[in-house]
Design a protein around this motif. Sequence first.
Motif, mmCIF file in Angstrom:
data_model
loop_
_atom_site.group_PDB
_atom_site.id
_atom_site.type_symbol
_atom_site.label_atom_id
_atom_site.label_comp_id
_atom_site.label_asym_id
_atom_site.label_seq_id
_atom_site.Cartn_x
_atom_site.Cartn_y
_atom_site.Cartn_z
ATOM 1 N N ARG A 138 0.861 -1.179 0.000
ATOM 2 C CA ARG A 138 0.000 0.000 0.000
ATOM 3 C C ARG A 138 0.895 1.225 0.000
ATOM 4 N NH1 ARG A 138 -3.633 -1.110 4.079
ATOM 5 N NH2 ARG A 138 -5.180 -1.658 2.542
ATOM 6 N N LEU A 139 0.517 2.245 -0.743
ATOM 7 C CA LEU A 139 1.294 3.476 -0.816
ATOM 8 C C LEU A 139 0.967 4.383 0.361
ATOM 9 C CD1 LEU A 139 0.911 4.242 -4.624
ATOM 10 C CD2 LEU A 139 2.839 3.164 -3.471
ATOM 11 N N GLU A 140 2.005 4.961 0.934
ATOM 12 C CA GLU A 140 1.838 5.927 2.017
ATOM 13 C C GLU A 140 2.772 7.092 1.764
ATOM 14 O OE1 GLU A 140 2.483 4.163 5.839
ATOM 15 O OE2 GLU A 140 1.009 2.590 5.502
ATOM 16 N N GLY A 141 2.262 8.299 1.907
ATOM 17 C CA GLY A 141 3.081 9.477 1.677
ATOM 18 C C GLY A 141 2.734 10.599 2.625
ATOM 19 N N GLU A 142 3.287 11.759 2.332
ATOM 20 C CA GLU A 142 3.049 12.943 3.155
ATOM 21 C C GLU A 142 2.456 14.048 2.293
ATOM 22 O OE1 GLU A 142 6.889 13.849 4.705
ATOM 23 O OE2 GLU A 142 6.956 12.073 5.973
ATOM 24 N N GLY A 143 2.023 15.086 2.942
ATOM 25 C CA GLY A 143 1.533 16.250 2.225
ATOM 26 C C GLY A 143 0.099 16.103 1.774
ATOM 27 N N ARG A 144 -0.175 16.620 0.574
ATOM 28 C CA ARG A 144 -1.545 16.713 0.095
ATOM 29 C C ARG A 144 -2.066 15.414 -0.538
ATOM 30 N NH1 ARG A 144 -2.023 22.201 -3.141
ATOM 31 N NH2 ARG A 144 -4.150 21.453 -3.187
ATOM 32 N N ASN A 145 -1.200 14.428 -0.759
ATOM 33 C CA ASN A 145 -1.622 13.178 -1.375
ATOM 34 C C ASN A 145 -1.050 11.986 -0.595
ATOM 35 O OD1 ASN A 145 -2.649 11.281 -3.125
ATOM 36 N ND2 ASN A 145 -1.292 11.774 -4.819
ATOM 37 N N PRO A 146 -1.469 11.808 0.651
ATOM 38 C CA PRO A 146 -0.853 10.767 1.486
ATOM 39 C C PRO A 146 -1.138 9.333 1.033
ATOM 40 C CG PRO A 146 -2.736 11.711 2.605
ATOM 41 C CD PRO A 146 -2.509 12.533 1.370
ATOM 42 N N GLN A 147 -2.195 9.110 0.261
ATOM 43 C CA GLN A 147 -2.514 7.759 -0.203
ATOM 44 C C GLN A 147 -1.954 7.471 -1.588
ATOM 45 O OE1 GLN A 147 -6.762 8.086 0.225
ATOM 46 N NE2 GLN A 147 -6.713 6.774 2.039
#
Length: 81
Positions: free
Chosen positions: A20-29
């Motif tokens: 599963r993708l995880e990120g930061e900022g305005r697009n965490p998914q």
Amino acid sequence: VYRNNARELKPEDSHFLQGRLEGEGRNPQGLGARVELWYDGGYMQVWENNPFRGYISTIEDMAHFGLGKMTKIDSVLVKWQ
């Protein structure tokens, strides 16, 4: 019509990779991201994170790559929007 023969496979013939993708900022998914999985010297599978299927309808945002007998992958390339 497709038939799911997964229960008939031997455990050593049914490898997979899931994530599963995880990120930061305005697009965490990681919506809109593309994942390319390369294996066996040139075979590729692609998953695009677009879980929306219709009006008030989504699917799980988990990438699943079926690898069969393969136990090693060459590379994974993630193209984040």
